[in-house]
Design a protein around this motif. Structure first.
Motif, short mmCIF file in Angstrom:
data_model
loop_
_atom_site.label_atom_id
_atom_site.label_comp_id
_atom_site.label_asym_id
_atom_site.label_seq_id
_atom_site.Cartn_x
_atom_site.Cartn_y
_atom_site.Cartn_z
N PHE A 234 7.30 12.53 -2.49
CA PHE A 234 7.43 12.50 -3.88
C PHE A 234 8.39 11.53 -4.28
O PHE A 234 9.33 11.07 -3.55
CB PHE A 234 7.71 13.86 -4.17
CG PHE A 234 6.66 15.08 -3.82
CD1 PHE A 234 5.58 14.78 -4.13
CD2 PHE A 234 6.99 15.71 -2.83
CE1 PHE A 234 4.39 15.80 -3.94
CE2 PHE A 234 6.13 16.71 -2.45
CZ PHE A 234 4.68 16.59 -2.98
N ASP A 235 8.30 11.22 -5.50
CA ASP A 235 9.41 10.09 -6.16
C ASP A 235 10.87 10.58 -5.81
O ASP A 235 11.09 11.85 -6.05
CB ASP A 235 9.13 10.02 -7.75
CG ASP A 235 8.02 9.10 -7.85
OD1 ASP A 235 7.26 8.54 -6.93
OD2 ASP A 235 7.39 9.33 -8.91
N ASN B 288 0.75 -1.16 0.14
CA ASN B 288 -0.05 0.01 -0.05
C ASN B 288 0.93 1.47 0.07
O ASN B 288 0.36 2.23 0.59
CB ASN B 288 -0.95 -0.13 1.36
CG ASN B 288 -1.82 -1.05 1.31
OD1 ASN B 288 -2.63 -1.13 0.15
ND2 ASN B 288 -2.24 -1.87 2.12
N PHE B 289 2.07 1.15 -0.55
CA PHE B 289 2.93 2.32 -0.52
C PHE B 289 2.61 3.43 -1.23
O PHE B 289 2.66 4.66 -0.78
CB PHE B 289 4.46 1.85 -1.00
CG PHE B 289 5.40 2.67 -0.55
CD1 PHE B 289 5.69 3.40 0.65
CD2 PHE B 289 6.32 3.26 -1.67
CE1 PHE B 289 6.67 4.12 1.02
CE2 PHE B 289 7.30 4.09 -1.34
CZ PHE B 289 7.66 4.73 -0.05
N GLN C 149 1.27 9.20 -0.90
CA GLN C 149 0.25 10.33 -1.05
C GLN C 149 -0.13 11.03 0.22
O GLN C 149 -0.04 12.18 0.35
CB GLN C 149 -1.09 9.73 -1.70
CG GLN C 149 -2.08 11.03 -1.82
CD GLN C 149 -3.58 10.48 -2.01
OE1 GLN C 149 -3.62 9.24 -2.02
NE2 GLN C 149 -4.30 11.09 -2.86
N THR C 150 -0.22 10.26 1.24
CA THR C 150 -0.61 10.64 2.64
C THR C 150 0.53 11.68 2.98
O THR C 150 0.05 12.82 3.65
CB THR C 150 -0.90 9.57 3.63
OG1 THR C 150 -1.91 8.94 2.89
CG2 THR C 150 -1.32 10.09 4.92
N GLU D 245 10.32 9.22 0.57
CA GLU D 245 9.97 7.96 -0.03
C GLU D 245 11.23 6.93 0.49
O GLU D 245 10.73 5.83 0.86
CB GLU D 245 10.07 8.35 -1.56
CG GLU D 245 9.65 6.95 -2.27
CD GLU D 245 10.05 6.92 -3.58
OE1 GLU D 245 9.17 6.57 -4.49
OE2 GLU D 245 11.36 7.50 -3.82
N THR D 246 12.38 7.18 0.47
CA THR D 246 13.44 6.62 0.68
C THR D 246 13.44 6.06 2.21
O THR D 246 13.26 4.69 2.55
CB THR D 246 14.93 7.08 0.56
OG1 THR D 246 14.99 7.40 -1.06
CG2 THR D 246 15.97 6.17 0.91
#
Length: 631
Positions: free
Chosen positions: A468-469, A457-458, A463-464, A474-475
């Protein structure tokens, strides 16, 4: 029939919920403050009384990490979490709940067209900055100093400039979880020079990205001095660096020195460049578990030269990869001096080295261990003092291990020690037990139960929390989730925990309800010699089982907890060895069964021996804890 006052209270909240929702999101903390008997902290105290069956004082350590949300905020954000709408109120949520969230970038500075001197600058997005300017200088001093969660972006910076200098002095030192991005930096610039000094020094968990750096530049000098030294964890990436450059001299000095678990990626470095001279000096020196990747380095280059001096020297373990190095280059001179001559060997791979090159000269001197060459030029490559000991350690390495040089070089003094050290009057070094992670709080279970917590569910989690990429967020989130989903070791029971109630549940499920949470009182004595004062073995010093919990880096406070069988736990007064005054009260845990530990574990590097042959002890660091049954 008389209505119960608590029922009336909740009915009132129900009627007023729309109004209270707006008040809470507007930052109104005056209503139903955290002292309310219905606040998350008060609820935690009641849960503690219900689940833990002894009369010992409650852990102030755990209570201090309870959610600071008041009852209205907790209800508001719980409803938003159930609707998958927390992202719409993320700044308010992060601020009220004391979470780790990156700020959105400030409004960008666009189309800047004059000389600039920035001092004490923070969290800005530079777009179309200094493009096509002639002469002059942009100077940045004290940029993002010692900030928590700095986020800076430079985009289309200095594009097409002529004879213009850029200076970055003391850039983002001492930051915590930093995210810095340079995109389109100095593209098509002519002349001038860029000078980075003390870049990202002594930072924690950096994410540094240089994309399209000095591509198609003409005679523009680039210099990096003391780049990301003394950093902890994190990554640096250079993508398309100096591509199609003409006569671009580049120097890296002191890159990633003394860093811990750093990943560095260089892609398309100096590709099809003409007469480019690159120098890397003291790269990754004395690093711990570095991961360095060079891909497509100097491919198709014409003339010029590249030199690596003291690359990854004296580093511990790690994994390095070079792919397509100086491929199809013309007249290049490439030298590696003292590459990866580690005391504790890592793994190095060269693939496609100098392949198809014309009139090149490539030399290696003092090349390290556990190395593989694939598809490299058979002619024109010379090796001096090349060592490969993948099967059998050399006499030199064996002697180093026997002499204890690994102890002094790779493991911080005092990080691991033998049980015999835990005696009154012993003087010993204490490692740096300070917690370097951002301060965060638990979330109430009413919110964590509504948030997904899995790699499957990443996308929703990203989004929550606005991850961002390719961002630091993210990391770090993905790393934490991956570790939490790792299968337990044989005999291990483990769980990742994001609420104080879950912390209590896990400890009591393993140890029963007569438990106590123990942690070291403070950080006094860190990185100094200490003296052991009065000492006590928990449960009479008998072999016991504990539950140890270590922080993971995540938006909210997250602990990785696991059962630890066959241990002895001690509490000890820690004294100043000169004055004999008490400066701390420490908790130490001794692992009696190390048979399942890796042979390369830092404890064996520090103490000698190997798995199952010795016990290993260590202190409980700041903000970590261990649970035991009560005495």
């Amino acid at each position: 029939m008389q209505t119960h006052p608590i029922t009336s209270f909740f009915f009132l909240i129900f009627l007023c919920f729309p109004f209270l929702l707006n008040v809470a999101l507007a930052g109104g903390r005056g209503l139903l403050s955290e002292e309310s008997p219905l606040s998350p902290k008060a609820s935690l105290i009641r849960y503690w009384n219900k689940e833990i069956h002894n009369n010992l004082p409650k852990s102030q350590f755990i209570l201090s990490k309870a959610s600071p949300l008041n009852v209205i905020e907790a209800a508001t954000f719980s409803k938003l979490a159930a609707q998958n709408a927390l992202s719409t109120k993320l700044p308010a949520f992060c601020s009220s709940a004391k979470l780790l969230c990156f700020p959105d970038l400030s409004p960008s500075l666009e189309k800047h067209d004059r000389d600039t001197n920035f001092a004490n600058y923070l969290n800005k997005n530079f777009t179309n900055y200094g493009n096509e300017m002639a002469g002059g200088v942009n100077a940045f001093k004290n940029y993002s100093d010692n900030d928590n969660l700095p986020v800076d972006s430079f985009r289309r910076y200095g594009r097409g400039g002529a004879g213009r200098d850029e200076k970055f002095s003391n850039y983002a030192p001492g930051g915590n979880v930093i995210d810095e991005s340079f995109s389109g930096y100095g593209t098509s610039g002519t002349g001038g020079k860029s000078d980075f000094k003390n870049y990202a020094e002594q930072v924690n968990v950096p994410n540094l990205v240089f994309t399209s750096y000095s591509d198609a530049a003409n005679g523009k000098q680039q210099s990096f001095t003391r780049y990301s030294g003394d950093t902890n964890s994190g990554n640096e990436k250079f993508t398309s660096y100096g591509k199609n450059g003409n006569g671009v001299p580049t120097n890296f000095k002191g890159y990633g020195e003394n860093s811990n678990v750093i990943g560095s990626d260089f892609n398309n470095y100096g590709e099809t460049a003409n007469a480019e001279f690159d120098n890397f000096t003291s790269y990754g020196f004395n690093g711990n578990v570095p991961e360095n990747k060079f891909k497509n380095y100097g491919a198709g280059g014409n003339g010029g030269g590249s030199g690596f001096t003291s690359y990854r020297d004296q580093s511990n373990v790690g994994d390095d990869s070079f792919q397509s190095y100086a491929k199809e280059s013309n007249g290049q001179e490439v030298n590696f001096n003292n590459y990866g001559k580690s005391f504790n060997e890592g793994t190095d791979t060269f693939k496609g080295y100098g392949q198809g090159a014309n009139a090149h000269k490539i030399g290696f001197k003092m090349y390290g261990v556990n190395n593989t060459f694939k598809e490299y030029a058979k002619l024109g490559v010379s090796f001096a003092k090349y060592t490969n000991i993948t099967a059998t350690p050399s006499a030199e390495t064996t002697a180093m291990k026997a002499s204890g040089s690994l102890v002094n070089r790779w493991v911080e003094p005092g990080k691991f020690f033998r049980e015999s050290k835990l005696k009154k009057g012993t003087v010993m070094p204490m490692p740096d037990i300070r917690d370097k992670m951002p301060k965060r709080s638990f979330l109430p279970r009413s919110i964590t139960s509504k948030l997904p917590f899995s790699t499957s569910n990443f996308a929703q989690l990203k989004q929550t929390f606005h991850a961002f990429d390719n961002s630091t967020m993210e990391t770090l989130m993905l790393d934490a989730l991956t570790e939490c989903e790792r299968a337990p070791s044989p005999g291990e029971t483990k769980r990742c925990i994001g609420s104080a109630e879950d912390l209590i549940d896990f400890a009591t499920s393993v140890l029963g309800r007569n438990v106590v949470a123990r942690t070291t009182a403070n950080v006094n004595g860190s990185k100094k010699n200490i003296k052991i004062g009065s000492i006590k073995g928990i449960n009479g010093g008998k072999v016991t089982e504990s539950v140890s919990c270590h922080q993971s880096l995540y938006p909210y406070l997250l602990y990785y907890c696991h059962s630890v069988p066959k241990v002895r736990v001690y509490e000890a007064d820690i004294l100043d060895p000169n004055s004999n005054s008490k400066i701390n009260h420490g908790v130490a845990i001794c692992h009696l069964d190390t048979s399942s530990w890796s042979p390369t574990h830092g404890a064996f590097v520090a103490l000698g021996s190997g798995p199952g042959r010795i016990e290993v002890c260590h202190w409980i660091f700041e903000n970590d804890l261990t649970w035991t049954t009560a005495d």
